[in-house]
Design a protein around this motif. Structure first.
Motif, PDB file in Angstrom:
ATOM      1  N   GLY A   1      42.583  53.370  31.404  1.00  0.00           N
ATOM      2  CA  GLY A   1      43.057  54.447  32.263  1.00  0.00           C
ATOM      3  C   GLY A   1      44.108  55.274  31.545  1.00  0.00           C
ATOM      4  O   GLY A   1      44.900  54.761  30.760  1.00  0.00           O
ATOM      5  N   THR A   2      44.084  56.582  31.813  1.00  0.00           N
ATOM      6  CA  THR A   2      45.080  57.467  31.240  1.00  0.00           C
ATOM      7  C   THR A   2      45.380  58.564  32.254  1.00  0.00           C
ATOM      8  O   THR A   2      44.650  58.727  33.226  1.00  0.00           O
ATOM      9  CB  THR A   2      44.607  58.014  29.875  1.00  0.00           C
ATOM     10  OG1 THR A   2      45.649  58.786  29.289  1.00  0.00           O
ATOM     11  CG2 THR A   2      43.362  58.872  29.999  1.00  0.00           C
ATOM     12  N   ASP A   3      46.479  59.284  32.040  1.00  0.00           N
ATOM     13  CA  ASP A   3      46.873  60.340  32.980  1.00  0.00           C
ATOM     14  C   ASP A   3      45.908  61.523  32.852  1.00  0.00           C
ATOM     15  O   ASP A   3      45.336  61.743  31.788  1.00  0.00           O
ATOM     16  CB  ASP A   3      48.309  60.754  32.637  1.00  0.00           C
ATOM     17  CG  ASP A   3      49.029  61.461  33.760  1.00  0.00           C
ATOM     18  OD1 ASP A   3      48.363  61.914  34.713  1.00  0.00           O
ATOM     19  OD2 ASP A   3      50.268  61.573  33.695  1.00  0.00           O
ATOM     20  N   THR A   4      45.775  62.306  33.917  1.00  0.00           N
ATOM     21  CA  THR A   4      44.862  63.471  33.862  1.00  0.00           C
ATOM     22  C   THR A   4      45.350  64.504  32.857  1.00  0.00           C
ATOM     23  O   THR A   4      44.561  65.037  32.076  1.00  0.00           O
ATOM     24  CB  THR A   4      44.759  64.177  35.224  1.00  0.00           C
ATOM     25  OG1 THR A   4      46.080  64.378  35.718  1.00  0.00           O
ATOM     26  CG2 THR A   4      43.949  63.371  36.211  1.00  0.00           C
ATOM     27  N   SER A   5      46.676  64.774  32.884  1.00  0.00           N
ATOM     28  CA  SER A   5      47.216  65.759  31.956  1.00  0.00           C
ATOM     29  C   SER A   5      48.697  65.487  31.739  1.00  0.00           C
ATOM     30  O   SER A   5      49.491  65.603  32.670  1.00  0.00           O
ATOM     31  CB  SER A   5      47.015  67.173  32.498  1.00  0.00           C
ATOM     32  OG  SER A   5      47.449  68.083  31.505  1.00  0.00           O
ATOM     33  N   PHE A   6      49.037  65.108  30.512  1.00  0.00           N
ATOM     34  CA  PHE A   6      50.401  64.729  30.172  1.00  0.00           C
ATOM     35  C   PHE A   6      50.604  65.055  28.687  1.00  0.00           C
ATOM     36  O   PHE A   6      50.804  64.168  27.862  1.00  0.00           O
ATOM     37  CB  PHE A   6      50.571  63.233  30.457  1.00  0.00           C
ATOM     38  CG  PHE A   6      51.993  62.771  30.585  1.00  0.00           C
ATOM     39  CD1 PHE A   6      52.852  63.320  31.524  1.00  0.00           C
ATOM     40  CD2 PHE A   6      52.474  61.756  29.762  1.00  0.00           C
ATOM     41  CE1 PHE A   6      54.160  62.863  31.646  1.00  0.00           C
ATOM     42  CE2 PHE A   6      53.780  61.293  29.877  1.00  0.00           C
ATOM     43  CZ  PHE A   6      54.628  61.848  30.825  1.00  0.00           C
ATOM     44  N   PRO A   7      50.524  66.354  28.359  1.00  0.00           N
ATOM     45  CA  PRO A   7      50.613  66.744  26.957  1.00  0.00           C
ATOM     46  C   PRO A   7      51.998  66.458  26.378  1.00  0.00           C
ATOM     47  O   PRO A   7      52.975  66.612  27.095  1.00  0.00           O
ATOM     48  CB  PRO A   7      50.353  68.256  26.990  1.00  0.00           C
ATOM     49  CG  PRO A   7      50.746  68.684  28.366  1.00  0.00           C
ATOM     50  CD  PRO A   7      50.457  67.497  29.261  1.00  0.00           C
ATOM     51  N   PRO A   8      52.181  66.073  25.132  1.00  0.00           N
ATOM     52  CA  PRO A   8      51.133  65.941  24.097  1.00  0.00           C
ATOM     53  C   PRO A   8      50.527  64.537  24.029  1.00  0.00           C
ATOM     54  O   PRO A   8      49.938  64.193  23.032  1.00  0.00           O
ATOM     55  CB  PRO A   8      51.921  66.249  22.817  1.00  0.00           C
ATOM     56  CG  PRO A   8      53.271  65.647  23.091  1.00  0.00           C
ATOM     57  CD  PRO A   8      53.522  65.844  24.565  1.00  0.00           C
ATOM     58  N   PHE A   9      50.650  63.738  25.096  1.00  0.00           N
ATOM     59  CA  PHE A   9      50.148  62.362  25.045  1.00  0.00           C
ATOM     60  C   PHE A   9      48.678  62.266  25.444  1.00  0.00           C
ATOM     61  O   PHE A   9      47.920  61.534  24.827  1.00  0.00           O
ATOM     62  CB  PHE A   9      51.041  61.441  25.887  1.00  0.00           C
ATOM     63  CG  PHE A   9      52.444  61.425  25.356  1.00  0.00           C
ATOM     64  CD1 PHE A   9      52.761  60.631  24.270  1.00  0.00           C
ATOM     65  CD2 PHE A   9      53.423  62.262  25.880  1.00  0.00           C
ATOM     66  CE1 PHE A   9      54.034  60.649  23.720  1.00  0.00           C
ATOM     67  CE2 PHE A   9      54.706  62.286  25.340  1.00  0.00           C
ATOM     68  CZ  PHE A   9      55.010  61.491  24.257  1.00  0.00           C
ATOM     69  N   GLU A  10      48.311  62.992  26.503  1.00  0.00           N
ATOM     70  CA  GLU A  10      46.888  63.067  26.862  1.00  0.00           C
ATOM     71  C   GLU A  10      46.640  64.370  27.596  1.00  0.00           C
ATOM     72  O   GLU A  10      47.369  64.716  28.513  1.00  0.00           O
ATOM     73  CB  GLU A  10      46.427  61.883  27.726  1.00  0.00           C
ATOM     74  CG  GLU A  10      47.341  61.537  28.889  1.00  0.00           C
ATOM     75  CD  GLU A  10      48.281  60.405  28.521  1.00  0.00           C
ATOM     76  OE1 GLU A  10      48.172  59.884  27.404  1.00  0.00           O
ATOM     77  OE2 GLU A  10      49.124  60.047  29.355  1.00  0.00           O
ATOM     78  N   TYR A  11      45.650  65.099  27.154  1.00  0.00           N
ATOM     79  CA  TYR A  11      45.299  66.363  27.796  1.00  0.00           C
ATOM     80  C   TYR A  11      43.952  66.816  27.267  1.00  0.00           C
ATOM     81  O   TYR A  11      43.466  66.311  26.255  1.00  0.00           O
ATOM     82  CB  TYR A  11      46.369  67.436  27.547  1.00  0.00           C
ATOM     83  CG  TYR A  11      46.607  67.781  26.097  1.00  0.00           C
ATOM     84  CD1 TYR A  11      47.318  66.911  25.268  1.00  0.00           C
ATOM     85  CD2 TYR A  11      46.114  68.963  25.548  1.00  0.00           C
ATOM     86  CE1 TYR A  11      47.542  67.222  23.936  1.00  0.00           C
ATOM     87  CE2 TYR A  11      46.342  69.278  24.206  1.00  0.00           C
ATOM     88  CZ  TYR A  11      47.048  68.407  23.415  1.00  0.00           C
ATOM     89  OH  TYR A  11      47.257  68.715  22.102  1.00  0.00           O
ATOM     90  N   LYS A  12      43.390  67.779  27.981  1.00  0.00           N
ATOM     91  CA  LYS A  12      42.095  68.307  27.570  1.00  0.00           C
ATOM     92  C   LYS A  12      42.280  69.510  26.668  1.00  0.00           C
ATOM     93  O   LYS A  12      43.066  70.408  26.973  1.00  0.00           O
ATOM     94  CB  LYS A  12      41.308  68.737  28.811  1.00  0.00           C
ATOM     95  CG  LYS A  12      40.176  67.818  29.095  1.00  0.00           C
ATOM     96  CD  LYS A  12      39.177  68.445  30.022  1.00  0.00           C
ATOM     97  CE  LYS A  12      38.053  67.446  30.186  1.00  0.00           C
ATOM     98  NZ  LYS A  12      37.442  67.562  31.498  1.00  0.00           N
TER      99      LYS A  12
END
Ligand code: GLN
Length: 229
Positions: free
Chosen positions: A13-24
């Motif tokens: 599992g990861t967050d929907t959007s948490f730049p720069p750690f996870e994002y589209k």
């Protein structure tokens, strides 16, 4: 779960959007957390399938067995340690309040008293608000970082709590956003990879071992620099 090549495949599992750690980016999921775990998987011989979720849903999904692990810029806290096991810390972070660019009055936690604050569900920031400002500020809870940011941009809230590296990166890549960092760092904490308490010990060990190798061979720094320099 096994992938086609017989390697163990973990659902993460990861967050929907948490730049720069996870994002589209260009319809692909990317970021420090994503690249770190993929690099660790390569070293330790496992594959990952990412399941982006609102942050508040991640620990419950871990508890119910829907996820093998979580990497989501999750701060290592004593409270969470009651239900999850954390890896070794992989990133230093801390909380700040972001405010509208036009605001020059919010500089400390005390300045938030009587103000409208937005926080993200299930986060260390939401907990900090609860512990320090309950009954003193109007606190609204949103499900994702984008919504808290928008509320401050549109003056529907006076401030939002966000992790320093996230808002610093967001402002750097979108300098026209109508927000700025208002306060000093209010807390210091470290991010950890999480598994359900007492379970998936071997995944936790692989994470720690892989992280150590990536730090020693310079790959960790390369990944971090790619997103923060
Ligand atoms: N580091 C914060 C926490 O663990 C926020 C994480 C996030 O929003 N993805 O609560």
């Amino acid at each position: 779960n096994k992938s086609a090549n017989g390697k163990k495949k973990y659902t993460i599992g990861t967050d929907t959007s948490f730049p720069p750690f996870e994002y589209k980016k260009d319809s692909k999921y990317t970021g420090i957390d994503i690249e770190l775990l993929e690099a660790i998987g390569k070293l330790e011989g496992f594959e990952v399938e990412f399941k982006p979720m609102d942050f508040g849903g991640l620990i419950p999904a871990l508890q119910s067995g829907q996820l093998d692990g979580v990497i989501a810029g999750a701060s290592i806290t004593e409270e969470r340690k009651k239900s999850v096991d954390f890896s070794d810390p992989y990133y230093e972070s801390g909380l700040v309040a972001l405010v509208n660019k036009g605001n020059s009055t919010i500089k400390t936690v005390k300045d938030l008293e009587g103000k409208r604050l937005v926080v993200k569900n299930g986060t260390a920031g939401a907990k900090f608000a609860e512990d320090n400002l309950k009954g003193k500020a109007t606190i609204r809870v949103f499900e994702d970082s984008a919504s808290t940011l928008k509320a401050v941009e549109n003056n529907q809230a006076d401030a939002a709590f966000e992790d320093y590296p996230v808002i610093a990166y967001t402002i750097k890549v979108n300098p026209n956003l109508n927000v700025k960092i208002g306060t000093e760092k209010l807390t210091n904490n470290e991010y950890g990879f999480m598994v359900k308490k007492g379970e998936n010990k071997e995944l936790l060990e692989k994470f720690n071992k892989g992280l150590k190798t990536l730090k020693e061979n310079g790959e960790y720094q390369k990944i971090v620099d790619k997103y923060t320099k």
